[in-house]
Design an enzyme around this catalytic site. Structure first.
Site, PDB file in Angstrom:
ATOM      1  CD  GLU A  48      27.094  33.371 -16.670  1.00  0.00           C
ATOM      2  OE1 GLU A  48      28.174  33.959 -16.456  1.00  0.00           O
ATOM      3  OE2 GLU A  48      25.994  33.961 -16.688  1.00  0.00           O
ATOM      4  CE  LYS A 121      23.983  36.463 -14.600  1.00  0.00           C
ATOM      5  NZ  LYS A 121      24.984  36.374 -15.698  1.00  0.00           N
ATOM      6  CB  CYS A 158      27.900  35.416 -13.704  1.00  0.00           C
ATOM      7  SG  CYS A 158      29.309  36.371 -14.366  1.00  0.00           S
TER       8      CYS A 158
END
Lengths: 299, 299
Positions: A48, A121, A158
């Site tokens: 990331e 995300k 993540c």
């Protein structure tokens, strides 16, 4: 009876530490991609926000300078590398969508260098040292896997990895594989057993996404210590430990927790067919009783 | 900063092998409950269908004779034991609800012997040797935790353990702990590495439910070999391995895979408060984007 179709892809993972210098980070990423492609990788996954330090340790408006539009300089750079090396690349960037509107975005490049798709995300963390809610507007593209020449990629990022809902929705739309670019680490002040529990939980929950959905998982983390520019905390020890798990959650390969590591691992995507025949979890979901999953809480 | 409230419960788990004789099975279960209560257990969990052999290895209408109404003989027996030993018991039975209508049902007994609540297994498996869809109508009570004097119990049963949706819905309604009575085992003909993957997946996914919801998990399995009465398969080696995990998925205690084992383990329920403060997954669920979870598939 085994189902004998075989669809093997070679996946490369790049577990790096990073410096303040974007050009250096990019150059090292490119070197690794070239090497992994030479070793046969057809899909390469970076961690990331791999062009910079993990800038979310503090809330600093100057850090918005690190963001890039899509398309733009970032996509031109990694698109060229995908094309030159004939590989699909899963990259991650700080996306500047408009003035004052930023996302934490994964970009998938096709082997011809074009953008196969992006994922913004969806779940944004915020805790001391990880001030992501300051920087990133939660994604608005939903959980949509990205079609590529080597398979349908369920790319998440993540914090998404803690949410079985996200993995499930990707699998339900045909993802062949789940992919998590990540930046997660320890508070250096934590006790060793707490650190062990944290990393173990991180591995375990992602392996569980493989299991419940019968598809492989690739998770790529950064590694190494990064200090807190504000000096308020002891910084973050990113724990590496990038790994690939098969559709029963079995570990296929695992990187160390304290050094950079690039590696290629073969994944047999057709094993998912066998695993899902024997463990047909999708068959028995009680969709008539799942309605409350869209509530915040049930009381 | 740790949150220092402390709410510790002693949980007892009973991992047994079983015979064809119901009275013998019940008598051994009672002995174990008495012993565990003497050792301080306040909550005792038995495995799935612990009064009989795992009769689902074949489809045989005579096996419906093994079912009991609720309330009835089964609840009278375990209710008395709960009262006499002042413990909460999570028991499991083949419920005869009406002629031709049967469920796989967990019954929770309060310390006074009353029925605190029941849970009817929602996800019903069916694969060679586990013909549960023949015997059990899928539950119609939904995912409702059961309130008891020692905490709110998110009781689920076996195949439910592969579904993160079930665990989440229990947690969202205030479950302090997830509990899985189970009957799962190996095909003795499978290779050793396949067996290892299966058991590991079973442990991993349940630990993941603890992690994603920040609450402990108790899973209790039967143990030992039971032959297939039809002789069509090689029977089932039930793999034991009952365990308790804390709210980070950390293993607190774990039974062996090939012998009977009763044990007591302390669980600090207030650790969930700390874990959820540091890993506030419930805070960030994207309920605006989870609507498709009630679909069978998304394409």
């Amino acid at each position: 009876m085994e189902h004998n179709e075989s669809h093997i892809i070679s996946a490369g993972i790049i577990q790096h530490y990073f410096s303040q210098d974007i050009e250096t980070n990019r150059s090292r990423n490119e070197q690794s991609i070239v090497t992994l492609a030479e070793e046969g990788a057809k899909l390469i996954v970076l961690s990331e926000l791999h062009d910079s330090l993990y800038f979310c340790q503090t809330e600093n408006v100057d850090n918005f300078d690190l963001a890039f539009p899509i398309p733009g300089d970032f996509t031109a750079f990694y698109g060229r590398i995908a094309r030159e090396n004939d590989v699909v690349i899963v990259a991650s960037t700080f996306e500047k969508r408009a003035r004052g509107l930023y996302h934490n975005t994964a970009v998938v490049f096709e082997r011809d260098g074009s953008i196969a798709g992006i994922y913004r995300k969806m779940h944004i963390p915020d805790d001391p040292g990880f001030y992501e809610k300051f920087y990133f507007t939660p994604g608005d593209l939903g959980f949509e896997p990205i079609e590529t020449s080597i398979g349908t990629l369920g790319v998440l990022v993540c914090w998404d990895q803690w949410y079985p809902e996200a993995a499930r929705l990707m699998a339900m739309k045909g993802a062949d594989i789940l992919i998590y670019p990540t930046a997660i680490g320890w508070n250096p002040d934590d006790a060793i057993d707490e650190k062990r529990r944290q990393r173990d939980a991180w591995v375990t929950i992602q392996r569980a996404h493989a299991i419940s959905n019968g598809i492989p998982v690739i998770s790529v983390n950064r590694v190494g210590y990064e200090e807190d520019p504000s000096g308020q905390t002891s910084g973050i020890d990113f724990w590496g430990s990038s790994f690939i798990a098969g559709p029963q959650g079995e570990i296929l390969t695992e990187c160390p927790d304290s050094e950079a590591d690039d590696r290629v691992c073969e994944i047999n995507l057709s094993r998912s067919e066998n695993v899902r025949r024997w463990w047909p979890f999708l068959r028995d979901r009680r969709i008539d009783a799942y309605g409350d999953l869209i509530l915040r809480y049930r009381r």
